[in-house]
Motif scaffolding. Structure first.
Motif, mmCIF file in Angstrom:
data_model
loop_
_atom_site.group_PDB
_atom_site.id
_atom_site.type_symbol
_atom_site.label_atom_id
_atom_site.label_comp_id
_atom_site.label_asym_id
_atom_site.label_seq_id
_atom_site.Cartn_x
_atom_site.Cartn_y
_atom_site.Cartn_z
ATOM 1 N N GLY A 1 9.740 -12.085 6.241
ATOM 2 C CA GLY A 1 8.793 -12.798 7.087
ATOM 3 C C GLY A 1 7.874 -13.769 6.393
ATOM 4 O O GLY A 1 6.803 -14.098 6.914
ATOM 5 N N LEU A 2 8.265 -14.271 5.206
ATOM 6 C CA LEU A 2 7.434 -15.206 4.469
ATOM 7 C C LEU A 2 8.171 -16.524 4.253
ATOM 8 O O LEU A 2 9.376 -16.616 4.443
ATOM 9 N N ASP A 3 7.422 -17.548 3.859
ATOM 10 C CA ASP A 3 8.024 -18.822 3.465
ATOM 11 C C ASP A 3 7.143 -19.442 2.378
ATOM 12 O O ASP A 3 6.167 -18.830 1.930
ATOM 13 N N ARG A 4 7.473 -20.648 1.962
ATOM 14 C CA ARG A 4 6.746 -21.264 0.845
ATOM 15 C C ARG A 4 5.288 -21.585 1.173
ATOM 16 O O ARG A 4 4.494 -21.792 0.270
ATOM 17 N N SER A 5 4.964 -21.623 2.434
ATOM 18 C CA SER A 5 3.569 -21.870 2.803
ATOM 19 C C SER A 5 2.721 -20.610 2.696
ATOM 20 O O SER A 5 1.495 -20.679 2.796
ATOM 21 N N SER A 6 3.361 -19.466 2.494
ATOM 22 C CA SER A 6 2.617 -18.200 2.427
ATOM 23 C C SER A 6 2.824 -17.479 1.094
ATOM 24 O O SER A 6 2.400 -16.340 0.936
ATOM 25 N N VAL A 7 3.476 -18.135 0.125
ATOM 26 C CA VAL A 7 3.655 -17.557 -1.209
ATOM 27 C C VAL A 7 3.302 -18.618 -2.244
ATOM 28 O O VAL A 7 3.147 -19.801 -1.924
ATOM 29 N N TYR A 8 3.181 -18.184 -3.493
ATOM 30 C CA TYR A 8 2.915 -19.105 -4.599
ATOM 31 C C TYR A 8 3.988 -18.870 -5.650
ATOM 32 O O TYR A 8 4.288 -17.722 -6.000
ATOM 33 N N ILE A 9 4.597 -19.950 -6.156
ATOM 34 C CA ILE A 9 5.741 -19.847 -7.055
ATOM 35 C C ILE A 9 5.481 -20.650 -8.326
ATOM 36 O O ILE A 9 5.039 -21.805 -8.268
ATOM 37 N N ALA A 10 5.760 -20.042 -9.473
ATOM 38 C CA ALA A 10 5.582 -20.719 -10.757
ATOM 39 C C ALA A 10 6.582 -20.166 -11.766
ATOM 40 O O ALA A 10 7.397 -19.298 -11.443
ATOM 41 N N ASN A 11 6.521 -20.672 -12.991
ATOM 42 C CA ASN A 11 7.372 -20.216 -14.084
ATOM 43 C C ASN A 11 6.529 -19.937 -15.320
ATOM 44 O O ASN A 11 5.445 -20.512 -15.482
#
Length: 274
Positions: free
Chosen positions: A156-166
């Motif tokens: 139930g999530l998408d990129r507007s509700s998570v934070y992604i990095a490396n």
């Protein structure tokens, strides 16, 4: 090589991609050694007599090494000092744009800082950008990124509700594995990034990011699905390790385990909200 063991076209292409060959200059392969013009130039340029290399005296070698500056250690200290001064994600990104202590910056197209919502309750961290990420300047936009999108959508999530990095913000040449020195130089930046985002749940994707951030030497098969405590210095964040999407593309049989990890993440988010 027998016909039965000969690789398929798909396998060969996969091999070349893993080796860093991600574009073709011509439609057909060219044997440069068979070109008569190049061979004649090579013969003309060849020295008439072999050049002798005189080794340095043994006593001079330790002296030269002793005088060489400890560049990696200086770069790590510089990264730590710079990251510590960043009071916001915008300030951290600006510092990283001007940081010259990591050689990967000179070979990458651009900085791959992050994607998603800085106010997210969950943060995903991979290892390093690939070719597509290097071109677009965003993490996880290639095939593995599309799979990651489907994985987070399943809970139930998408990129507007998570934070992604490396862990590594610059693409290593040919998608090679970052060296331990490169990882240590970049580590203060991702640590500060996690601290500034301050998520409720941290998810490490794959073995390199798990071992780097969660201070474990165990492999992903033993660490996946396990909860760790990630200490930012001001707060302890719950962290879970799972498979990197690129690994799942190569080994789809492990998607079931990844789904179990995603369910555990969703449950943890529900508990925090309760």
């Amino acid at each position: 090589m027998t016909p039965e063991s000969a690789p398929t076209i798909q396998q060969l292409l996969a091999f070349y991609l893993e080796a860093g060959v991600d574009c073709a200059l011509t439609d057909e392969p060219v044997n440069r050694l068979s070109d008569p013009d190049i061979m004649s130039i090579t013969r003309e340029a060849a020295p008439a007599q072999p050049v002798r290399t005189i080794p340095a005296p043994p006593a001079a070698i330790p002296a030269a090494r002793a005088e060489a500056p400890a560049a990696p250690e200086a770069a790590i200290l510089s990264a730590r000092e710079a990251a510590r001064t960043a009071s916001s994600l915008e300030a951290l990104r600006a510092l990283m744009e001007t940081f010259d202590g990591c050689a990967l910056k000179s070979t990458a197209t651009r900085l791959v800082f992050a994607d998603g919502n800085p106010q997210a309750r969950i943060m995903f961290v991979g290892e390093a950008p690939g070719r597509e990420e290097d071109i677009e300047g965003l993490p996880f936009v290639g095939r593995s990124g599309k799979l990651l999108d489907r994985m987070i959508a399943a809970i139930g999530l998408d990129r507007s509700s998570v934070y992604i990095a490396n862990v590594i913000p610059w693409r290593p040449p040919g998608n090679r594995t970052p060296t331990p020195q490169e990882t240590q130089i970049c580590l203060p930046f991702i640590q500060r990034q996690i601290e500034l985002v301050n998520p409720d749940v941290l998810v490490t994707l794959g073995n390199p990011s798990t071992q780097t951030l969660l201070s474990t030497r165990e492999g992903i098969m033993k660490t996946r699905g396990r909860w760790f405590d990630y200490d930012t210095g001001t707060r302890t964040i719950r962290a879970l390790a799972t498979f990197h999407p690129a690994y799942l593309l190569r080994s789809p049989s492990y998607k079931r385990m990844a789904w179990q990890d995603l369910r555990a993440i969703a449950k943890a988010l529900e508990q925090v909200s309760a």
